[in-house]
Design a protein around this motif. Structure first.
Motif, PDB file in Angstrom:
ATOM      1  N   VAL A  17       0.842  -1.187   0.000  1.00 40.42           N
ATOM      2  CA  VAL A  17       0.000   0.000   0.000  1.00 40.42           C
ATOM      3  C   VAL A  17       0.873   1.230   0.000  1.00 40.42           C
ATOM      4  O   VAL A  17       1.900   1.282   0.657  1.00 40.42           O
ATOM      5  CB  VAL A  17      -0.923   0.004   1.250  1.00 40.42           C
ATOM      6  CG1 VAL A  17      -1.691   1.303   1.352  1.00 40.42           C
ATOM      7  CG2 VAL A  17      -1.876  -1.175   1.191  1.00 40.42           C
ATOM      8  N   ASP A  41      -4.111   0.571  -3.327  1.00 36.77           N
ATOM      9  CA  ASP A  41      -3.880  -0.811  -2.926  1.00 36.77           C
ATOM     10  C   ASP A  41      -3.475  -1.628  -4.155  1.00 36.77           C
ATOM     11  O   ASP A  41      -4.276  -1.836  -5.060  1.00 36.77           O
ATOM     12  CB  ASP A  41      -5.155  -1.387  -2.300  1.00 36.77           C
ATOM     13  CG  ASP A  41      -4.955  -2.798  -1.764  1.00 36.77           C
ATOM     14  OD1 ASP A  41      -3.804  -3.282  -1.797  1.00 36.77           O
ATOM     15  OD2 ASP A  41      -5.934  -3.401  -1.304  1.00 36.77           O
ATOM     16  N   ALA A  43      -3.248  -4.832  -5.067  1.00 38.85           N
ATOM     17  CA  ALA A  43      -3.665  -6.169  -4.655  1.00 38.85           C
ATOM     18  C   ALA A  43      -3.267  -7.202  -5.715  1.00 38.85           C
ATOM     19  O   ALA A  43      -2.914  -6.843  -6.837  1.00 38.85           O
ATOM     20  CB  ALA A  43      -5.169  -6.194  -4.420  1.00 38.85           C
TER      21      ALA A  43
END
Length: 296
Positions: A17, A41, A43
């Protein structure tokens, strides 16, 4: 009551992050100013950009999400002011003063952190929530337009007299980070993002109608009875021969009984492979949004 399934085709991890700062817009009488920095983020299967607005019981949030490189992005607006917004209802949207408000029809959703939300499968800052335009090999439309994003002053929506404005300020820097994140996703899939952006032909799905009909027939009855609707993101990896080698399905909205059969059905999908800039077949991917809507 029936089921409608819409497919929006766009041909074609790391996890950490970071925060980035963007200038705050001037305070607007009806708007909420930002109460956090942008949070990005990175991910494993998606890129998410989040910022909060307002404080305490009037706290709201914006979520931009992408699952592959695209000029469009998923968008969710959440918070208590969206409690009385309705699903699939005409909702006007604009991003800066002087821009003509664009008609949209969002889904109604909910978030654990800030409450009720309206959800868009795919939006463009300049064209609104129209259907995906598709992937044009070699054209600069496989990333978010950071120049246009710098014109943004706010996200404004209005539905049946209910109006919400979140003062974002310019989005150019934030969208540049999303572009980097989606390029990193392509690398994680074992592909070269620069090569993919210069394809002379993207993968061509030859039997799409047949596969979609089969998937619709398998729609879970429990989900239909509950009236569950959903936005799903599907990515299919395709080798040099046009063979499907992998299928990933991600939920953009949370459901209870809806377990989509699309990846099982993609085992029968037939593709013409992508062609690189030199005219040779190349491994690539096909990515699309799948929208389940219950017809009245």
């Amino acid at each position: 009551m029936g089921l409608a399934v819409a497919i929006s085709g766009t041909a074609f991890a790391l996890a950490f992050v970071l925060t980035i700062s963007a200038p705050l817009a001037a305070k607007e009488p009806r708007g909420l100013d930002a109460s956090s920095k942008w949070l990005v983020d990175f991910a494993p299967n998606k890129c998410r950009l989040v910022r909060t607005f307002g404080e305490g019981e009037d706290r709201h949030a914006i979520f931009f999400e992408q699952y592959w490189p695209s000029a469009r992005t998923g968008l969710s607006l959440a918070g208590p002011r969206f409690k009385r917004f309705r699903s699939k209802t005409n909702t006007r949207m604009k991003f800066f003063d002087g821009q003509e408000a664009m008609p949209t029809e969002p889904f109604k959703g909910d978030t654990e952190s800030v409450g009720p939300a309206i959800v868009y499968s795919s939006i463009s800052l300049s064209m609104g929530a129209e259907a995906d335009q598709g992937y044009a090999p070699g054209a600069p439309n496989n990333q978010l337009d950071t120049n246009f994003a710098n014109k943004v002053e706010f996200v404004w929506v209005r539905q049946r007299g209910k109006e919400v404005q979140l003062n974002t300020g310019p989005l150019g820097d934030a969208f540049a980070v999303l572009n980097k994140c989606t390029a990193d996703l392509v690398r994680d899939w074992g592909l070269n993002p620069e090569e993919q952006s210069k394809l002379s032909r993207a993968p061509v799905w030859k039997n799409e109608k047949e596969v979609v009909r089969s998937a619709v027939r398998k729609y879970p009855n429990a989900a239909l009875v509950r009236g569950e609707e959903a936005i799903l993101r599907m990515r299919v990896m395709i080798d040099e021969s046009g063979t499907v080698t992998d299928c990933i399905l991600n939920e953009a909205t949370v459901t209870d009984k809806l377990n989509s059969p699309f990846c099982q059905n993609m085992e029968m999908a037939e593709f013409d492979p992508a062609i690189d800039a030199k005219g040779k077949p190349i491994a690539s991917y096909y990515a699309t949004s799948i929208t389940y809507r219950i017809r009245d």
